[in-house]
Scaffold this motif. Structure first.
Motif, short mmCIF file in Angstrom:
data_model
loop_
_atom_site.label_atom_id
_atom_site.label_comp_id
_atom_site.label_asym_id
_atom_site.label_seq_id
_atom_site.Cartn_x
_atom_site.Cartn_y
_atom_site.Cartn_z
N LEU A 8 34.26 32.19 25.54
CA LEU A 8 35.38 32.66 26.13
C LEU A 8 35.87 33.86 25.29
CD1 LEU A 8 37.50 32.34 28.46
CD2 LEU A 8 38.74 30.67 27.05
N ALA A 9 35.97 33.46 23.99
CA ALA A 9 36.66 34.67 23.15
C ALA A 9 35.86 36.00 23.29
CB ALA A 9 36.67 34.37 21.81
N LEU A 10 34.42 35.66 23.31
CA LEU A 10 33.51 36.71 23.32
C LEU A 10 33.86 37.67 24.85
CD1 LEU A 10 30.43 35.48 21.93
CD2 LEU A 10 31.84 37.55 20.65
N ARG A 11 33.99 36.94 25.83
CA ARG A 11 34.31 37.58 27.07
C ARG A 11 35.33 38.16 27.06
NH1 ARG A 11 31.01 34.71 31.38
NH2 ARG A 11 29.61 33.26 30.36
N ALA A 12 36.45 37.69 26.71
CA ALA A 12 37.74 38.23 26.54
C ALA A 12 37.81 39.49 25.86
CB ALA A 12 38.89 37.39 26.07
N ALA A 13 37.17 39.72 24.85
CA ALA A 13 36.99 40.79 24.00
C ALA A 13 36.37 41.76 24.67
CB ALA A 13 36.35 40.55 22.59
N THR A 14 35.43 41.55 25.26
CA THR A 14 34.64 42.57 26.23
C THR A 14 35.52 43.04 27.29
OG1 THR A 14 32.47 41.23 25.91
CG2 THR A 14 32.53 42.96 27.71
N VAL A 15 36.21 42.27 28.05
CA VAL A 15 37.13 42.36 29.13
C VAL A 15 38.23 43.71 28.75
CG1 VAL A 15 38.81 41.82 30.84
CG2 VAL A 15 36.56 40.63 30.63
N ALA A 16 38.58 43.18 27.41
CA ALA A 16 39.82 43.99 27.02
C ALA A 16 39.25 45.51 26.61
CB ALA A 16 40.42 43.42 25.50
N LEU A 21 38.74 51.35 28.00
CA LEU A 21 37.89 52.49 28.34
C LEU A 21 38.11 52.72 29.57
CD1 LEU A 21 35.25 54.22 27.58
CD2 LEU A 21 33.95 52.27 28.46
N ALA A 22 38.22 51.91 30.64
CA ALA A 22 38.35 52.56 31.99
C ALA A 22 39.74 53.19 32.14
CB ALA A 22 38.42 51.13 33.00
N ALA A 23 40.99 52.64 31.51
CA ALA A 23 42.10 53.40 31.40
C ALA A 23 42.20 54.64 31.12
CB ALA A 23 43.21 52.40 30.96
N SER A 24 41.25 54.72 29.83
CA SER A 24 41.37 56.08 29.07
C SER A 24 40.57 57.20 30.07
CB SER A 24 40.79 55.98 28.02
OG SER A 24 40.46 57.37 27.05
N LEU A 25 39.46 56.63 30.46
CA LEU A 25 38.73 57.45 31.62
C LEU A 25 39.50 57.88 32.72
CD1 LEU A 25 35.36 56.36 31.10
CD2 LEU A 25 36.11 58.10 29.93
N LEU A 26 40.19 56.92 33.27
CA LEU A 26 40.82 57.19 34.47
C LEU A 26 42.07 58.29 34.46
CD1 LEU A 26 41.75 56.37 37.62
CD2 LEU A 26 43.36 54.50 36.40
N ARG A 27 42.82 58.20 32.87
CA ARG A 27 43.71 59.24 32.72
C ARG A 27 43.28 60.60 32.45
NH1 ARG A 27 45.86 58.24 26.84
NH2 ARG A 27 43.81 59.41 26.57
N ASP A 28 42.02 60.88 31.76
CA ASP A 28 41.72 62.03 31.44
C ASP A 28 40.60 62.84 32.40
OD1 ASP A 28 43.41 61.90 29.54
OD2 ASP A 28 41.82 61.29 27.89
N PHE A 29 39.56 61.56 32.91
CA PHE A 29 38.60 62.24 33.63
C PHE A 29 38.35 61.82 34.91
CE2 PHE A 29 37.81 62.31 29.11
CZ PHE A 29 37.31 63.55 28.89
N ARG A 30 39.02 61.18 35.71
CA ARG A 30 39.20 60.89 36.96
C ARG A 30 38.51 61.76 38.15
NH1 ARG A 30 44.34 61.40 35.67
NH2 ARG A 30 45.63 62.63 37.16
N HIS A 31 38.80 62.92 37.71
CA HIS A 31 38.14 64.26 38.62
C HIS A 31 36.73 64.50 38.41
CE1 HIS A 31 42.28 64.66 40.09
NE2 HIS A 31 42.75 65.06 38.70
N SER A 32 36.25 63.83 37.31
CA SER A 32 34.68 64.27 37.06
C SER A 32 33.72 63.03 37.79
CB SER A 32 34.58 64.22 35.56
OG SER A 32 32.97 63.82 35.28
N VAL A 33 32.80 63.36 38.17
CA VAL A 33 31.85 62.27 38.84
C VAL A 33 31.40 61.42 38.04
CG1 VAL A 33 29.69 62.00 40.17
CG2 VAL A 33 31.13 63.86 40.80
#
Length: 354
Positions: A8-16, A21-33
């Motif tokens: 469970l701890a490993l899965r939680a770390a992966t999800v976090a 990563l997804a939030a960072s890319l959404l902020r800066d590179f959402r217009h890039s394919v």
């Protein structure tokens, strides 16, 4: 600490990590394919991290099945992500979305109805073999496209990201098939979760070491015309001589017309290492992809032919083939990406202006 707690701890770390990563890319590179596909891959991997249960024989609940479907569909996203990561000009088509929807829908139906009907194992094998097919496609795409990448700083990172994702995906598929219903599944789940967490952490760290704009170029960065070598500032004398020799090969010998021309064969003709030619075309001429470099020269020749009144009756496909394209479809797409119009429209506009 129990195996279940570690898992469970490993899965939680992966999800976090993936959410950050997804939030960072959404902020800066959402217009890039490539950026959007990376976000989709991260979200699909989150679904996988949450739902992956190697060896489980328990029935799948109605809320669990959609997440498993997203996890299975992530193999299709991985294939598309690989294409976009290695080809700045890649644009997903409507049928790509249809393939993803079909794979995800099949996974959902398999979880809810097929698996209970066939007692699990055959359905598990079928779904995972389907995912493995797209992993193989991603491997093939990597092998085909990687050598054309001219941006040295991202080449090693790209191959690491793709190799890690493909290695984990392949191993996970094999584990899902081979350990179904076995007593040692709990250990396999912990090992699987640890490998996934480690790879995600390594990929996130590696991405921090490279300029993100190199990895996820904006659409506006695509080269749409031939640069003028004489206008390049700061060239050393040796580099300028190589630029001149390269442009002579393009302009005088029209080497871009040759079948199966590669950066390796071009480097051999110039008598320099492949890495040096790659750096020269990227840093001195401004191209990010070798195929784009060749195609732009081909398109310049095609533009001249289409604008020539004496060739008004020459079929477009003949002009495309003479310029070095192997078929009409890629020529039309590349031509429109550069000029904004189709070859036929370009010819008509030039005729009207004459």
């Amino acid at each position: 600490m129990s195996l279940a707690s570690i898992d469970l701890a490993l899965r939680a770390a992966t999800v976090a990590l993936l959410l950050v990563l997804a939030a960072s890319l959404l902020r800066d590179f959402r217009h890039s394919v490539a950026g959007r596909l990376t976000i989709a891959l991260a979200l699909g991997t989150i679904a996988h991290a949450v739902t992956s249960e190697i060896g489980s024989t328990a029935p799948v609940s109605i809320w669990h099945a959609p997440l498993i479907a997203l996890s299975t569909g992530d193999a299709v996203v991985l294939w598309l992500f690989t294409r976009a990561l290695l080809d700045d000009s890649f644009v997903p088509r409507w049928w790509h979305a249809l393939i993803w929807a079909a794979v995800s829908a099949y996974s959902f139906v398999s979880c809810m109805w097929i698996a209970p009907a066939v007692h699990g194992r055959p359905a598990i094998i079928a779904v995972n073999l389907l995912a493995l097919c797209f992993i193989v496609l991603a491997i093939a795409q990597t092998i085909i496209s990687w050598s054309a990448d001219l941006v040295e700083r991202r080449r090693n990172l790209r191959i690491f990201i793709v190799s890690a994702a493909l290695l984990y995906g392949g191993v996970n598929v094999l584990l899902q098939i081979s350990i179904w219903g076995r007593d040692d599944a709990a250990i396999a789940n912990v090992v699987n979760a640890a490998i996934l967490a480690g790879l995600v952490a390594a990929i996130c760290y590696a991405m921090m070491q490279v300029n993100a704009a190199d990895l996820f170029p904006a659409p506006a960065e695509a080269v749409t015309s031939l640069p003028a070598p004489a206008a390049i500032a700061g060239d050393s004398s040796a580099d300028q001589k190589l630029v001149d020799a390269l442009m002579r090969l393009m302009a005088d010998e029209r080497i871009y017309r040759h079948d199966n021309i590669s950066i390796g064969t071009l480097a051999t003709k110039l008598g320099i290492p492949e890495y040096r030619l790659r750096r020269l075309i990227n840093q001195r001429l401004g191209y990010r992809n070798f195929n784009v470099f060749l195609n732009n020269h081909r398109i310049e020749e095609a533009k001249a032919a289409l604008a020539d009144p004496s060739q008004a009756e020459v079929p477009v496909i003949t002009i495309a083939m003479d310029a070095g394209f192997q078929s009409l479809g890629p020529f039309n797409r590349a031509f429109k990406a550069v000029t904004g119009v189709t070859p036929t429209e370009y010819r008509r506009l030039k005729a009207d202006a004459a």
